[in-house]
Motif scaffolding. Structure first.
Motif, PDB file in Angstrom:
ATOM      1  N   GLY A  14       0.834  -1.204   0.000  1.00 11.90           N
ATOM      2  CA  GLY A  14       0.000   0.000   0.000  1.00 11.90           C
ATOM      3  C   GLY A  14       0.862   1.244   0.000  1.00 11.90           C
ATOM      4  N   GLY A  15       0.265   2.357  -0.356  1.00 12.87           N
ATOM      5  CA  GLY A  15       0.995   3.626  -0.365  1.00 12.87           C
ATOM      6  C   GLY A  15       1.380   4.038   1.048  1.00 12.87           C
ATOM      7  N   PRO A  16       2.062   5.190   1.197  1.00  9.22           N
ATOM      8  CA  PRO A  16       2.508   5.627   2.523  1.00  9.22           C
ATOM      9  C   PRO A  16       1.339   6.042   3.421  1.00  9.22           C
ATOM     10  N   GLN A  17       1.449   5.693   4.698  1.00 12.81           N
ATOM     11  CA  GLN A  17       0.527   6.184   5.740  1.00 12.81           C
ATOM     12  C   GLN A  17      -0.937   5.787   5.546  1.00 12.81           C
ATOM     13  N   VAL A  18      -1.155   4.670   4.860  1.00 12.20           N
ATOM     14  CA  VAL A  18      -2.550   4.251   4.659  1.00 12.20           C
ATOM     15  C   VAL A  18      -3.055   3.424   5.839  1.00 12.20           C
ATOM     16  N   GLY A  19      -2.086   2.969   6.650  1.00 14.53           N
ATOM     17  CA  GLY A  19      -2.453   2.159   7.822  1.00 14.53           C
ATOM     18  C   GLY A  19      -2.183   0.678   7.640  1.00 14.53           C
ATOM     19  N   LYS A  20      -1.149   0.348   6.877  1.00 14.98           N
ATOM     20  CA  LYS A  20      -0.785  -1.070   6.670  1.00 14.98           C
ATOM     21  C   LYS A  20      -0.439  -1.718   8.017  1.00 14.98           C
ATOM     22  N   SER A  21       0.417  -1.017   8.775  1.00 15.06           N
ATOM     23  CA  SER A  21       0.806  -1.562  10.092  1.00 15.06           C
ATOM     24  C   SER A  21      -0.397  -1.597  11.011  1.00 15.06           C
ATOM     25  N   ALA A  22      -1.210  -0.558  10.965  1.00 15.26           N
ATOM     26  CA  ALA A  22      -2.361  -0.477  11.872  1.00 15.26           C
ATOM     27  C   ALA A  22      -3.341  -1.632  11.647  1.00 15.26           C
ATOM     28  N   VAL A  23      -3.685  -1.930  10.377  1.00 14.43           N
ATOM     29  CA  VAL A  23      -4.652  -3.013  10.132  1.00 14.43           C
ATOM     30  C   VAL A  23      -4.044  -4.367  10.477  1.00 14.43           C
ATOM     31  N   ARG A  31      -5.689  -4.969  18.909  1.00 13.50           N
ATOM     32  CA  ARG A  31      -5.524  -3.599  19.436  1.00 13.50           C
ATOM     33  C   ARG A  31      -5.210  -2.608  18.320  1.00 13.50           C
ATOM     34  N   PHE A  32      -5.602  -1.390  18.519  1.00 13.92           N
ATOM     35  CA  PHE A  32      -5.204  -0.329  17.586  1.00 13.92           C
ATOM     36  C   PHE A  32      -4.050   0.435  18.210  1.00 13.92           C
ATOM     37  N   ILE A  33      -2.933   0.422  17.525  1.00 17.15           N
ATOM     38  CA  ILE A  33      -1.775   1.171  18.017  1.00 17.15           C
ATOM     39  C   ILE A  33      -1.547   2.313  17.025  1.00 17.15           C
ATOM     40  N   GLY A  34      -1.587   3.519  17.532  1.00 14.23           N
ATOM     41  CA  GLY A  34      -1.595   4.701  16.672  1.00 14.23           C
ATOM     42  C   GLY A  34      -0.362   4.920  15.827  1.00 14.23           C
ATOM     43  N   GLU A  35       0.825   4.761  16.383  1.00 15.56           N
ATOM     44  CA  GLU A  35       2.036   5.168  15.649  1.00 15.56           C
ATOM     45  C   GLU A  35       3.031   4.021  15.501  1.00 15.56           C
ATOM     46  N   SER A  38       7.809   4.600  10.519  1.00 16.93           N
ATOM     47  CA  SER A  38       7.413   4.600   9.114  1.00 16.93           C
ATOM     48  C   SER A  38       8.587   4.179   8.220  1.00 16.93           C
ATOM     49  N   GLY A  39       8.247   3.579   7.071  1.00 19.70           N
ATOM     50  CA  GLY A  39       9.261   3.283   6.052  1.00 19.70           C
ATOM     51  C   GLY A  39      10.096   2.045   6.312  1.00 19.70           C
ATOM     52  N   THR A  40       9.657   1.175   7.208  1.00 18.24           N
ATOM     53  CA  THR A  40      10.428  -0.059   7.431  1.00 18.24           C
ATOM     54  C   THR A  40       9.538  -1.278   7.224  1.00 18.24           C
ATOM     55  N   VAL A  60       3.804 -10.189   6.132  1.00 22.27           N
ATOM     56  CA  VAL A  60       4.917  -9.300   5.803  1.00 22.27           C
ATOM     57  C   VAL A  60       4.332  -7.956   5.398  1.00 22.27           C
ATOM     58  N   ASP A  61       4.636  -6.953   6.201  1.00 18.92           N
ATOM     59  CA  ASP A  61       4.135  -5.595   5.982  1.00 18.92           C
ATOM     60  C   ASP A  61       5.215  -4.850   5.192  1.00 18.92           C
ATOM     61  N   CYS A  62       4.955  -4.689   3.887  1.00 17.56           N
ATOM     62  CA  CYS A  62       5.975  -4.072   3.027  1.00 17.56           C
ATOM     63  C   CYS A  62       5.828  -2.558   3.081  1.00 17.56           C
ATOM     64  N   SER A  63       6.851  -1.917   3.536  1.00 15.87           N
ATOM     65  CA  SER A  63       6.824  -0.457   3.644  1.00 15.87           C
ATOM     66  C   SER A  63       6.610   0.174   2.266  1.00 15.87           C
ATOM     67  N   SER A  64       5.967   1.322   2.260  1.00 16.13           N
ATOM     68  CA  SER A  64       5.684   1.993   0.990  1.00 16.13           C
ATOM     69  C   SER A  64       6.959   2.391   0.264  1.00 16.13           C
ATOM     70  N   SER A  65       8.098   2.456   1.002  1.00 19.59           N
ATOM     71  CA  SER A  65       9.335   2.866   0.342  1.00 19.59           C
ATOM     72  C   SER A  65       9.990   1.700  -0.408  1.00 19.59           C
ATOM     73  N   ASN A 117      -8.939   1.565   4.194  1.00 20.65           N
ATOM     74  CA  ASN A 117      -8.830   1.800   5.640  1.00 20.65           C
ATOM     75  C   ASN A 117      -9.275   3.228   5.984  1.00 20.65           C
ATOM     76  N   LYS A 118      -9.490   3.465   7.264  1.00 22.17           N
ATOM     77  CA  LYS A 118      -9.835   4.772   7.846  1.00 22.17           C
ATOM     78  C   LYS A 118     -11.278   5.199   7.546  1.00 22.17           C
ATOM     79  N   THR A 119     -12.207   4.251   7.574  1.00 22.63           N
ATOM     80  CA  THR A 119     -13.617   4.610   7.341  1.00 22.63           C
ATOM     81  C   THR A 119     -14.208   5.441   8.489  1.00 22.63           C
TER      82      THR A 119
HETATM   83  N1  LIG Z   1      -8.280   7.698  11.880  1.00 22.71           N
HETATM   84  C1  LIG Z   1      -7.574   6.597  11.577  1.00 22.71           C
HETATM   85  N2  LIG Z   1      -6.251   6.678  11.562  1.00 22.71           N
HETATM   86  C2  LIG Z   1      -5.567   5.555  11.236  1.00 22.71           C
HETATM   87  C3  LIG Z   1      -6.208   4.332  10.948  1.00 22.71           C
HETATM   88  N3  LIG Z   1      -5.264   3.412  10.654  1.00 22.71           N
HETATM   89  C4  LIG Z   1      -4.092   4.037  10.781  1.00 22.71           C
HETATM   90  N4  LIG Z   1      -4.254   5.306  11.130  1.00 22.71           N
HETATM   91  C5  LIG Z   1      -3.226   6.337  11.328  1.00 22.71           C
HETATM   92  O1  LIG Z   1      -2.601   6.539  10.069  1.00 22.71           O
HETATM   93  C6  LIG Z   1      -1.195   6.754  10.257  1.00 22.71           C
HETATM   94  C7  LIG Z   1      -0.410   5.757   9.455  1.00 22.71           C
HETATM   95  O2  LIG Z   1      -0.613   4.452   9.984  1.00 22.71           O
HETATM   96  P1  LIG Z   1       0.460   3.288   9.766  1.00 22.71           P
HETATM   97  O3  LIG Z   1      -0.162   2.027  10.235  1.00 22.71           O
HETATM   98  O4  LIG Z   1       1.770   3.670  10.343  1.00 22.71           O
HETATM   99  O5  LIG Z   1       0.559   3.346   8.191  1.00 22.71           O
HETATM  100  P2  LIG Z   1       1.554   2.544   7.193  1.00 22.71           P
HETATM  101  O6  LIG Z   1       0.794   2.329   5.955  1.00 22.71           O
HETATM  102  O7  LIG Z   1       2.099   1.318   7.887  1.00 22.71           O
HETATM  103  O8  LIG Z   1       2.697   3.659   7.008  1.00 22.71           O
HETATM  104  P3  LIG Z   1       4.145   3.529   6.284  1.00 22.71           P
HETATM  105  O9  LIG Z   1       4.991   2.648   7.162  1.00 22.71           O
HETATM  106  O10 LIG Z   1       4.588   4.936   6.251  1.00 22.71           O
HETATM  107  O11 LIG Z   1       3.944   2.969   4.933  1.00 22.71           O
HETATM  108  C8  LIG Z   1      -0.930   6.668  11.759  1.00 22.71           C
HETATM  109  O12 LIG Z   1      -0.925   7.961  12.277  1.00 22.71           O
HETATM  110  C9  LIG Z   1      -2.149   5.892  12.274  1.00 22.71           C
HETATM  111  O13 LIG Z   1      -2.463   6.251  13.600  1.00 22.71           O
HETATM  112  C10 LIG Z   1      -7.633   4.294  10.969  1.00 22.71           C
HETATM  113  O14 LIG Z   1      -8.308   3.298  10.728  1.00 22.71           O
HETATM  114  N5  LIG Z   1      -8.256   5.478  11.284  1.00 22.71           N
END
Ligand SMILES: Nc1nc2c(ncn2[C@@H]2O[C@H](COP(=O)(O)OP(=O)(O)OP(=O)(O)O)[C@@H](O)[C@H]2O)c(=O)[nH]1
Length: 221
Positions: A14-23, A31-35, A38-40, A60-65, A117-119
């Motif tokens: 997935g692209g950067p910051q879409v929440g790959k690690s979060a999902v 659990r939902f862990i906010g941060e 990034s990039g690993t 395997v969570d492939c970083s966007s980079s 993600n992020k509905t």
């Molecule tokens: N509101 C909201 N924020 C989310 C959700 N999932 C992730 N985030 C936020 O989005 C940001 C990116 O989440 P990551 O899980 O780090 O995203 P990633 O795709 O692994 O990021 P890279 O490692 O940069 O590729 C973080 O600030 C999360 O807290 C969601 O479902 N809702």
């Protein structure tokens, strides 16, 4: 509880910051862990119970980079998840590029899930549902939209479905390899028989092979 021999591998793109690690972490730990850093690239392994057996799953969570073309993980994947964020239209373009890459690169039919993600931020939605539906139809993948922040159940369901699809595909693939092997063995056995018969026919007229009776006679002398 039986243990399955090998590990089912799921690769998340997935692209950067879409929440790959979060999902991923939401599915694995509930659990939902906010941060996250990034990039690993990260790899998680967990044991699951599936059909009365223990199933080892590696995600395997492939970083966007990561450079897509150089990515070797996908060659051994049993299933792939492509994540986009509903509040980022650029992330759907990245997902499109990834699906295109997978379409060309993956030779066997690995199940793919396109996961929005992020509905929980629906009011900021940028991604058009029609565009997503079109992509889903074009690439023949599963689709689901979730919020890692809001619901474990919502994330768990599509992951479980994908694992089931991945196992099914692996079984089919293994069955196919076995069938191909036994077909090959059959053909080579038949060819072997033909050549053996032919060489006997060539030898027989010159040197007649002793019959069983002659052999018995010789031994009794
Ligand atoms: N509101 C909201 N924020 C989310 C959700 N999932 C992730 N985030 C936020 O989005 C940001 C990116 O989440 P990551 O899980 O780090 O995203 P990633 O795709 O692994 O990021 P890279 O490692 O940069 O590729 C973080 O600030 C999360 O807290 C969601 O479902 N809702």
């Amino acid at each position: 509880m039986k243990t399955t021999a090998s590990c089912l591998k799921v690769v998340v793109f997935g692209g950067p910051q879409v929440g790959k690690s979060a999902v991923t972490v939401r599915f694995l730990t509930k659990r939902f862990i906010g941060e996250y850093s990034s990039g690993t690239d990260c790899s998680y392994q967990m044991m699951f119970r599936y059909e009365d057996a223990a199933l080892k799953v590696e995600i395997v969570d492939c970083s966007s980079s990561s450079d897509l073309e150089k990515n070797k993980e996908v060659d051994t994947a049993d299933a792939v998840i492509v994540v986009y964020s509903v509040i980022d239209s650029e992330s759907l373009k990245s997902a499109h590029t990834i699906l295109d890459f997978l379409n060309k690169r993956v030779h066997f039919s690995v199940p793919v899930l396109l996961l929005g993600n992020k509905t929980d931020l629906e009011h900021l939605r940028q991604v058009s549902r029609d565009d997503v539906m079109r992509m889903t139809r074009n690439y023949g993948c599963r689709h689901c939209e979730v919020s890692a922040a809001e619901s474990y159940t919502g994330v768990n369901r599509p992951f479980q479905q994908l694992l089931a699809d991945g196992l099914e595909t692996r079984r089919t693939r293994l069955g196919h390899v076995k069938r191909r092997k036994s077909l090959f063995e059959n053909v080579s056995r038949r060819l072997g028989n033909v050549f053996r018969r032919k060489s006997l026919e060539e030898v027989l007229p010159k040197r007649r092979l002793p019959t069983v009776v002659e052999n018995m006679n010789r031994r009794s002398v």
